[in-house]
Design an enzyme around this catalytic site. Sequence first.
Site, mmCIF file in Angstrom:
data_model
loop_
_atom_site.group_PDB
_atom_site.id
_atom_site.type_symbol
_atom_site.label_atom_id
_atom_site.label_comp_id
_atom_site.label_asym_id
_atom_site.label_seq_id
_atom_site.Cartn_x
_atom_site.Cartn_y
_atom_site.Cartn_z
ATOM 1 N N HIS A 69 46.622 32.940 57.306
ATOM 2 C CA HIS A 69 47.483 33.035 56.108
ATOM 3 C C HIS A 69 46.717 32.654 54.845
ATOM 4 C CE1 HIS A 69 50.977 33.090 58.906
ATOM 5 N NE2 HIS A 69 50.216 32.253 59.583
ATOM 6 N N SER B 97 29.281 41.885 32.510
ATOM 7 C CA SER B 97 30.397 42.343 31.689
ATOM 8 C C SER B 97 29.865 42.726 30.311
ATOM 9 C CB SER B 97 31.421 41.216 31.565
ATOM 10 O OG SER B 97 32.179 41.360 30.380
ATOM 11 N N LYS C 210 29.563 36.521 32.815
ATOM 12 C CA LYS C 210 30.078 37.151 34.032
ATOM 13 C C LYS C 210 29.001 37.723 34.949
ATOM 14 C CE LYS C 210 33.783 37.865 35.105
ATOM 15 N NZ LYS C 210 34.845 38.779 34.707
ATOM 16 N N GLU D 100 33.703 45.296 45.375
ATOM 17 C CA GLU D 100 34.986 45.807 44.876
ATOM 18 C C GLU D 100 35.079 47.324 45.043
ATOM 19 O OE1 GLU D 100 36.216 43.739 40.963
ATOM 20 O OE2 GLU D 100 34.065 43.437 41.146
#
Length: 474
Positions: free
Chosen positions: A156, A277, A283, A290
Site C-alpha cells: 500500500h 528544466s 531541477k 517518466e
Amino acid sequence: MSKLWGGRFTKQTNKLVEEYTASILFDKALAEEDIQGSLAHVKMLGKCGILPEADVEKIRDGLLKVLQRIRRGEAEFSVADEDIHMNIEKQLIDEIGPVGGKLHTGRSRNDQVATDMHLYLRRHVVEFVGLLTSLQEALIEQAKNNLDTIVPGYTHLQRAQPILFAHHLLAYVSMFQRDIERLQDSYKRINMLPLGAGALAGTTFPIDRHFVASELGFDRVYDNSLDAVSDRDFIVEFLAGASLIMTHLSRFCEELVLWSSTEFAFVELDDAFCTGSSIMPQKKNPDVAELVRGKTGRVYGNLVGLLTVLKALPLAYNKDMQEDKEGMFDTVRTLQGALQLFAPMVASMKVNRDRMRQAVNNDFSNATDIADYLVGKGLPFRQAHEVIGKTVLYCIGEGKYLLDLKLEEFLQFSELFDAKIYEVLQPEHVVNARNVFGGTAAPQVQAAIGRAEEANASAIAWVQEYEAKTALKV
Ligand code: ARG
C-alpha cells in the site's frame, strides 16, 4: 501509369482512393523481408520445374539489384504502386523486363505479406530477448552490489517489512525472465511459413512449401491455407508480450521516479539519463523513466487496436488487415527505445545505502517480528498482533521507535518480553529471519542470484543461436 492488376479496370483509380489504400509509406520497412521471401519463392519455382532456370536466374539477379538500390537509399517508392510488394515487383520488371512478371507465379500478395510479417517479427523477437538479457545483467549486477543493503519493503506504499534491496531488484529480474520466456514461446508460432497458401485456397502449381520453409529457416508450414493468410495471432501475441514488458518497465519507472525524489532519495539516476528544466535551475528530472511509463499507453493501444481490427473479420484476407502494420512497427520502435535506455540507466544508478538504512531505522517495519517473537513464547498470533499494535500506538504517542523502548516499557504490554527482543528487532535479524525459498534472507537472495545468472546465460545462448537462424541471408 498502369496498375499491376489493371486489366479488369476501365477507369483510373481515384487519387484519394490511391492514397487511402496505399501502405507503401509504412510497409517499405518490410523491403528486405519481401525480397528474402521472393528469392526463396523463385528458387523453389525453379526447383519444381515451374520456371526455367534461366528465368529464375534473371529474376534472382534483378531482385538483388533492386535490393542494392533500396539499401543505397536510391529506390523510389510510389503510392500508385500501393504497397512494398507491388513496388518491388514493378521495380523488378523495370529492371529485367517482362520476365520479372513471372515471379508472382503460384503466389498471392496475401500469403506474401503474411510471410514478410513472420520474417520481420521473428528477427525482432530475438532482438528483444537480447535487449532483455542486457537489462537482466544490469539488474543482477546491482543486486550483487546490494546484498547487504536493507531498505523498507512496502505494501500500500506504506512501510511494511525490511528487505534487501537486492531482493527488490530480483523481483524485476523474475518479471523480465517471464517476459523472455513468453517471447521465446511466441517464437514457435511466429516461425511458421504461410507462403504457398495463395490468395486463400492454395495454388494449382506443383509448388514445394516445405522447400521454401527450409530455405527461409521456418520450422513449420501452416496447415490450412485459409488460416495461413488470415492469421495475425502471432502479431497479437507479440503486442501482448510487449505490453507486459512495458507494464513491468512502467512499474519500475514509477519506483525510480519515487526513489529519486528528494523525499525518498534512495537512488540517484545518472546525469546522462536525466534532463533539466528550462526555468528551474535546480531541477534534475527523471524524464526517461517518466517517458517509458508514458509510452506504455501507446503499446497497450496498439494491442487493443489490432484485437479490434481482427474481431469478427470473416475469413480469409480482408484489407482491414493492412492495419496490422503501423501498430506493430510503432511497438517495435517504442520497445527498442525503452529497453536500449533502461539497461544503462539501471547500471549507472547510484544507490544511497545510508539513506535507505536511515529509513529502515526510523520505522515500524520490524513490528511483525516481535509479534512472531511473542508467538514463539506461546501467545496466539492474534493476541500478539494486538499487543504489538498497542505498543506501536504507545511509541507513536511518545515519538519513539520500537528499538528506543526500555524493557520496562515493553513489559507494560506483555510480561513475555525479555532482553532478546533487542536482537530480534535489528533490521539484519528481521531480514535474515525470512529464510524460506524465495524470501529476503541473505542466503536465499544469494541463491536467487545464482538462478538468475543461470537463466540469463541460457537466454543469451538462445539469442546467439536464433540470431544466426533469423539473420537476413542476402
Ligand atoms: N498491403 C497489403 C497488406 O498489407 C498486402 C496484401 C494485399 N492483398 C490484397 N489482396 N489486397 O495487407
